[in-house]
Every structure is written in C-alpha cells, then in structure tokens.
Write an enzyme that holds these catalytic residues in place. Sequence first.
Site, short mmCIF file in Angstrom:
data_model
loop_
_atom_site.label_atom_id
_atom_site.label_comp_id
_atom_site.label_asym_id
_atom_site.label_seq_id
_atom_site.Cartn_x
_atom_site.Cartn_y
_atom_site.Cartn_z
N GLY A 179 -2.63 6.70 0.95
CA GLY A 179 -3.63 5.80 1.55
C GLY A 179 -4.25 6.39 2.81
O GLY A 179 -3.57 7.00 3.64
N GLU A 182 -6.65 3.18 6.68
CA GLU A 182 -6.30 2.77 8.04
C GLU A 182 -6.06 3.96 8.95
O GLU A 182 -6.47 3.96 10.11
CB GLU A 182 -5.02 1.91 8.01
CG GLU A 182 -5.04 0.76 7.00
CD GLU A 182 -5.77 -0.48 7.48
OE1 GLU A 182 -6.44 -0.42 8.53
OE2 GLU A 182 -5.70 -1.51 6.78
#
Lengths: 710, 335
Positions: free
Chosen positions: A674, A677
């Site tokens: 990921g 963020e």
Amino acid sequence: MSERKKVIGEAVSRIDGFMKVTGTANYATDFPISNTAYAFLFKSEIAAGKVMDIDTSAAEKVTGVLAVVTHKNAAKLTPSRGLRGGGILQDNNVEFWGEHAGFVVAETFEQARYAARLIEIKYEKAAAKTDFEKHEKEAVKPKAEDRADKIRGDFASAFQTGAVTVDEIYETPIEHHQPMAPHATIAVWDAADKLTIYNESQVVNGVQGAVAQTFGLEPKNVRVITPHIGGGFGSKGGAWGHVILAAMAAKAVNRPVKLALTRQMMFDSVGLRQKNVQHLRLAATKDGKFTALAHETTTHSAINEEFVEPCGDVSAHMYEVPNSRISYRVAAMNIITPTYTRGPGKSTGSFALESAVDELAYKLKMDPIELRIKNEPAKDPSNGKPWSSRSVVECLRKGAEAFGWSNRKAQPRANVQGDFYVGFGVACGTYPARQRDTSAIVKLTRGAGANVTAAIELAASDLGTGTNTILAQTAAETLGLDVNQISVKIGDSALPPAAGSVGSVGAASFANAVYEGCLKALNELQAKTNRQYFNAPTAAELLDAANLKFYETRVDAKPPEGTDKYSSHSFNANFAEVWVNRSTGMTRVKRFVAATGAGRILNPKTAHSQIIGGGIWGIGMALHEESLIDPRYGNFATRSFADYHIPSNLDVGEMKSVFINEEDKIVNKMGIKGIGEVGIVGVAAAVANAIFNATGKRVRSLPITPDKLI
Amino acid sequence: MRPFVYTRVDDAAKAVSSAAANTQASFLAGGTNIVDLMKEDVARPTELIDINRLKLAQIRLIGEGANRGNIAIGALAKNTETANHPLVRQNYPLLTQAILAGASGQIRNMATNGGNLNQRTRCTYFYDVAMPCNKREPGTGCGALEGINRMHAIFGWSEKCVAVYPSDMAIALAALDATVKVQGANGATRSIPFAEYHRLPGDNPEKDNTLQPGELITEIELPKNNFAGKSYYLKIRDRASYAFALLSVAAGLEMNGATIKQARIAMGGVAHKPWRALEAEKFLSGKAATEANFAAAAEAEMKSAKPLEHNKFKVELGKRAIVRALSMAMSGGKA
Ligand SMILES: Cc1cc2nc3c(=O)[nH]c(=O)nc-3n(C[C@H](O)[C@H](O)[C@H](O)COP(=O)(O)OP(=O)(O)OC[C@H]3O[C@@H](n4cnc5c(N)ncnc54)[C@H](O)[C@@H]3O)c2cc1C
Ligand code: SF4
C-alpha cells in the site's frame, strides 16, 4: 503455452482516463436523474447552545421552494454509529459552529440557496470551548483502548542520563481535506423502504450500513453508487450528516434530491485533521545510539465524538530504542469532529519525530542518514515481531543517491545562491500494511471470434488513484488476457462487499480478492476440462476446452493466516531541497525525492502519481496549510481557497519518486503493502529539516510561512 | 443568490443613466469579484448593469508636446491585455509586473482594469455574512480588529475597520501617479488623482473609494516617467503564486547620475488603500542609491506603523521589502 504476459507492475495508463478527461465519468451529482429537486443546507451560527426558534416563513414564500426542514419537522431517525459529525436535525442542540440547522428544497439550486439565506434562527448560547490554548489543559486520556499510554522500559531515568537530548514541542495546525470534488449526494427513494444514494464514498459498504441503520432499513434495500471519487483523503470515509439529509429531503418532497456542499461548507461539514501539540523527548549516547524516546500528543475532539489520530505510531515503529513512552491526551471541544486525514497520525507524528531526530543529528554532528541507520531496528520494537519486510536503509541509501545528498553542507547557511539560502533535508516515514476481507465476482465470456472478456465486480472504490486500472491489470495477468479485455465494475453496494479505500488497505484487499477470484475461476474451469496442462492455461484456453460461453465464480478473500506473527509496514525516505529567500522568507521546494519500499508496485505510473501527490500535500503541510478558528465565535476564519492555501505549481519544483524492489511473501499473497498513505508521511519534516539546513532556523510550528523565517 | 435584474448597455451614457435610476445597481465588468460576492451574499445588488459592450477597452497614447508619451488604459481592457500591451511593457514595466503578480492567468483574462480598481477587500470577516463587519454592514462592528488579523493593516486603519485593499495593479498605479477618469450620471466627467481615489476607512469603511454613486470609471491615465529601466514590483505572499500579498512594494527610481532624483514607493497589503511611502521617498530624494540609504528610508517609513495582534511581522517584512524592491529596481530587476 507460453509464459504469462507481464501486466502487473507495468506502467498502464488509467483505463478510465479517457472518460475523465472527456467529462463522461459520472461523479456524484453528474448522474442524469430526472425530476430532481435541490437541497441547500443552512447552518448554526453559534458553537454551543440551543436553537430556540427558526423562522422559515420568508424562505417558504420564495418561488420554487418545496420544503424547509429543521429539527422541528425532521423525520425521526436512529443515528448509526457509523455516522460522523452529527447534524441530522434530531434535536435543537448545537455542539459546533456550522452544525447543520436545516435545509431548503427547491426546484433549482439557486432558489434553494436564496431561500436558505432568508432563514432566521434564534439561539440560546452556552459557553463554547473553541480556544485550544485555553482548553488544552483539560485534555484527558482518550477512551479508545489503542490510544492508551504505551510504556517500554524506564523512559524517565534513561532520558535523564542521556548524553545528548532533544526536548521540544512540535505543533501542527488544523487542516482540511478539501478534495477537488466537494461532497455531494443524490438521494432517490425507489420505494417507501428502498433507497438509492449516488455519492462519493471511500467505503461503499460502510455508507450503505450507516444509512440503512439510520433510516431503519435493510442494508440490502440501500444501494450506494459511487463509481468515481474526486479525491477524499479520509473525508469521504464515513457517512456524514448531509448524506442522511439528502435522503431525508427526498422523502420530504417525494422526489429525487441533489444536495451539494459549497467549498465554504466543506470546512465545517465533513471533519478535519485535528491540531496536535506533540512533546517529543529523545536521548542518545555520544555516538548516537537512541536510549529514550517519549512522544506525547495533546489534541482536541468533538464534544460527543472522540477521534485521536495516532501521532505516536511512528515513534513506536521507526527506531530501536529501549525506553519509550507514547501517550495521548484529548480535550472535548466545540469543534466539528476530527477524522482520518491522509497519513492519519503518521504524517503529523513524523513531523515531530523526524524533526527531533534531525535536531539530535545536528547536536551530535552526525549525518542524519547515518544516525537513522545506526538506530535501525532488527525487529518491530513495539511488539518484538519480525518485519515481513523493511527497506528503510535501502530507502535512505537509494534516495540519497537519487537526490545527491552528498552535496549537502552540514552547517546551516553554508550554501548561499544569490538571494537564497539553500538547504537539504531528509526524513523517514512509515504506514502499516494490511489486507481486509473483500469479496469479488469474476465473469468470463467467450464471444464472437473466440474473443474472451472478463468482468470483475466488487464494491470497491476508486479515489481517483487508479484502483480500476490496477484491478484490470491483476485480472489480465492472472487470466492471461489483455487489459482491454477486462472490464472492472466497482463503486456499487449491490456488488460483492469490499473493504474501503482507506488506511492504505484498498490495493491489497481489492487486488488480492481479484487475484484469488481469477485463480479460482481458472481452477474450477480446469477441473471441468479434465485435462493436464504443463503451463498455466489462460482463461481463453480453458473456456474453449470446457466448451463454455460463460463462466462465473465468486471469492471471499481474507488476509492469509499467520500474518499477525509479523509486523508489516510500508516505509519511505523523503529528501527535499529548499530555497529560502534571504530577505523575504519565501520558501520554495526546488527538488523533492521520495524513496519508497512498499512491497509490490502494481503500476509504477499510478504509484508515482500517488507518491508525488502525497509529497505535494506534505509540502503544503510544511509551508501552507492551516485552518484558523476565531475562538470568539468558533467558526473558521479561513473558509475559502483564498485563505486556506495549498501549494500552487510554482511552489513545487521537480518531484521524483523511486521504489525499492521489495518482495514481501508474507504480508499477503500478492505482496502488496500500500502506498496511499505513506507518501505524505515524513514529507513535512524533510522540508522543515531542509529549511533548518538552509537558514539555521528551526521552526517547530507548521506551516512555515515567510513571517516565521524573517 | 438573491434575484436581480440583468441589464446590458451599449454606451457609457446609458450605463450611467441606468445606474442613476437604481441606487442598488452594480456595474458588471469581468465579474470575477462581484459575482463571487453575490454568491456569498456579501453584495446584494438588485440589478447588474453589464458594461462589457462599452467601447472602453483601448490602450492608447495620449498627450501632446511635453506630455507626449502619456498613455490611457481603458476601464474595460482586460488585465492580461493591459499587462502585455507594448506601450505598457515598454514604458511601464512596473505595471506589467504588478498585474502579472496578481490572481491567475484565467482570472486576469476576465478581469478588467476598472473592476480591478474597485475590487473589494479580502478580509475574511467581510466575506462571511455570519460575522460582524462595518464595511459590509455599517454598525455591526469590526470582526478583525480583535480577531484573526494576520493579513490586515498596519497603516491608516481605524477602530472601525482594519482591512487592507487587495489589488496589486493599483499599487503600481499609485507609484506611477495615475489619474482615474470617471463619468457621472449627468454625463459630467472628472479626473481623480490616484492618491485621492481610494480612501482610508475612518468612520465610513463601507466606502472603499471616492467614486460617487453611479459613477463609471472610463479610463486610467498614466503620465510618462523616467524610471522605466529602474522599477520593480515585489510581492511577498504565503505561496509563490495565486495568493494575495502579505505585503508588496512598487518601487521606481529616477536617477541623476549616482544620486536619486526622485523615488516612488507604494506599498500593498498594509492599508485600506495603496500606501504611498512618502517618508521613504522624501528621505531618498537627492541621496545616493546605496543599501544603507534604502534601509534608512525603510526605517523612516515603517516608524509610524501600528501593527495589530497577528501582523507584527509586517513591520520588519515591510522594511525588508522596501530595501529589496529598491535594490531590485536599481539593478533593473535582476537579482
Ligand atoms: C481567486 C482569485 C484570486 C485573485 N488574486 C488576486 C491577486 O493576487 N491580486 C489582485 O490584485 N487581484 C486578485 N484577484 C482579484 C481580481 O483582480 C479582481 O477580481 C478583478 O480585477 C476584478 O475585475 P472584474 O472586471 O472581474 O470586476 P467585476 O467583478 O466585474 O467588478 C468588481 C467591482 O467593480 C465595479 N466596476 C467594474 N467596472 C467598473 C467601472 N468601469 N466603473 C465603475 N465600477 C466598476 C463593479 O461594479 C464591482 O463592484 C483575485 C480574484 C480571484 C477570484
Ligand atoms: S477589517 Fe473592515 S472589512 Fe474586515 S471585519 Fe473589520 S470592518 Fe469588516
């Protein structure tokens, strides 16, 4: 049979790019629903107290007005726990400035807006807590278990005996998400107990659940449609009051209703990133081994809603340090609830931690990269678990090389170019990697000319980051098809339930589900063919062999067993070169490099966009963004983009992103960690550290505007 | 927004007679400010008189004899066109710089010179109708005086209003000693020296300038000057573009050999009107163009500054800005 053509990891352009640039992609209010009426909100103009009377008579007389709804005539609802920020007109209490006080529904947007101006509200004011400096000392331990004090070793004595120490307060202001697309909803009642919501939702099933519970409906009778999202950054994670009010309005006038927030309303309707005052204490031996670290955050939350972003998390995972203390204190105030905001806690927390590390490096006369590497932990210091993968050192080394770190001068003000001080700064960042339960349907069709296509269906969401594209890539490679043979259908709660595009879980959850679904389809088809294959057969070959025109399967994907024995995080190192004008204090980030280790990168093109997008927001966080409350009223004095600055093109120089080749076989089947963020985490500190290197001024309160540098 | 009547006029006479017939009317030029203000309910005209068809978009040479070289720029010429017009670029580069330092390309393409002069303050209390503001609603108090006033005035404010005037273009026009030509309801025209066009708030902050109700700006005249090669517009802001000035300085120097014959200095972001730094100008007259003299001039000018709670930094910033703008002017705009 040949090797699978590599599609995952290729720089495929967005499959929905054409739709977007030609204006055919429907965002929330773009759906051509006939017979829609328009709702316009009006808001409370006190921060605490009660609405005593609302005079709606003038508004009701305006041409085109269909209804005016306030707490007096609003439908009685059972607010779901998933609903954020209140403001659904269930009583006359006011807990923050701008809480929804009602809405007008009219034939046109302008009629509704005009009528809303004519509403007169009488209040009974109560004392409002709107001044953080005044109420900071009332902050108490949060109720949330995961914000309890975390103590390892004996911080106090280790800090006291530290050879070199840093003991400073770092402040970050309230920030607003302010995605390009303001929040908007169309609500359509298909029957008395059946509701369709066109919205922009990062968590499709979350909004479905919250709306269903609030209206007392079966979740299956609430359909949330959200194919495209014009940015969200956390603000479109939950269901906010206006979504409920749109549905309430549609019920009130018995017609579909569109409700859109204005840019100004976005400041007090859909959450914010809270102000954090972080007390950071860091001690080290003379040769730079960390011995003690305390990261104590004081912040605010809403009167009846607690949200505390985890600033201390970075300090839990970044460095080897035997004695540590992480704590939070929160004051309930008359300010709209804070919520998740890109890099929740980590982006703000890393400003404190990574500035402090830089301050320590300066005191130790050590290179800040070497100091970080010296304190690299072999295991996650917060829980003793091994890392599933961790590339901080590679990020620092590769990033330094790409950036040209070796040209840095250790002393501030040593690099002067004409009217400018030039400085280099570095800071690291981290964000957890997680996979969440997600289901998906895979449909294979053999059409004319034996052309095989696949449709992938799941209630995922695409923030504009490229989710559609990476899912098409995943399906294409797994099935042995081309990307243009794949159609991806997401953003609809009628599809199999999925995780949200939040907390960097989206790519891992959605792509693993699609991957597993495609494998499942292939395996099931192969079983039907009764054949042996040397190389993995493609979907086309299998359909052919099984003599099927259509095949459909569904998978309910879960995170792999045993991942909880490991600690899984994405990491980065950020490098910034700033030019600070010696007489005016104006700062420009001339160059920026992010080196990121985030497992498998599904699409370097969209990933690059994500990382530099995070970098630009980080630059904004460092230099520009700040929401100011006038404590006398509790309103935001910064309430448009004229006052709430985000970086302009001219503020942002060359942006570079490099990825570390990281193969993580533990974190999940596809090795995805990921990137949404982590891209912003550490950026503000890198810029602030560069400003110190340039000017010798250490600014510990963001944003670093010119007045702080003269 | 509130309902309003839209009237399109073809000439100045019709424009002013329409305005005279309705005291609640506003002219509509580029619309980049008035329409925003209407959406926010700050401006509530009952009629918009669209003046875009008026033949007032020329930029031309005027003046005879000794005045040959003066120019007039039309009220309806766009900011972009004005900034890039050869007459302006060659003879008034200060004006070009100031215009291009403002807003964005798109907005400058719409914005007119008349509209620019009459744009209203960006004080956030003025813009938020839930807040008290004497400028928007006389008698309600000044929200900014004891509120958030980082962007506000340090010179010439009153207890009634501490707002600053936001235009960049006008700061250059102040330094250039422009004249504003206006036409009134009865067709009468008058010329207003730039220093008298905008006003300090005093007891009537609702009035930004000295235009009479219904008066139309037709042209702005610029006298020729001798400091084209030595001028500079410095804008200091919170980000590199698309932000209003924290503080700005328009500087021009007319030299007589090594001494300053005449200095022109106007400041933006410090007062309710473009602030001519007359103290600094006076100090510099006849002196050598040295950094030390620039600093002493800046010191002299900023002595009378009265900052508010959140804008104390503007005093130091103002000094630095004056020195830097003058130094940049001296070096022909090159650092
Ligand atoms: C996002 C944004 C950023 C901006 N940034 C800057 C900046 O950095 N620096 C800067 O200087 N400006 C900036 N501006 C302001 C911009 O320069 C003004 O909005 C513009 O110049 C106004 O011109 P207009 O023709 O659009 O005026 P309008 O909006 O049409 O009119 C403005 C006012 O002037 C009156 N008016 C117009 N023409 C005449 C006339 N001929 N006679 C009498 N009255 C007249 C109108 O009645 C109205 O009251 C910004 C604006 C926006 C929206
Ligand atoms: S400074 Fe002027 S414009 Fe701002 S609130 Fe006060 S009176 Fe209104």
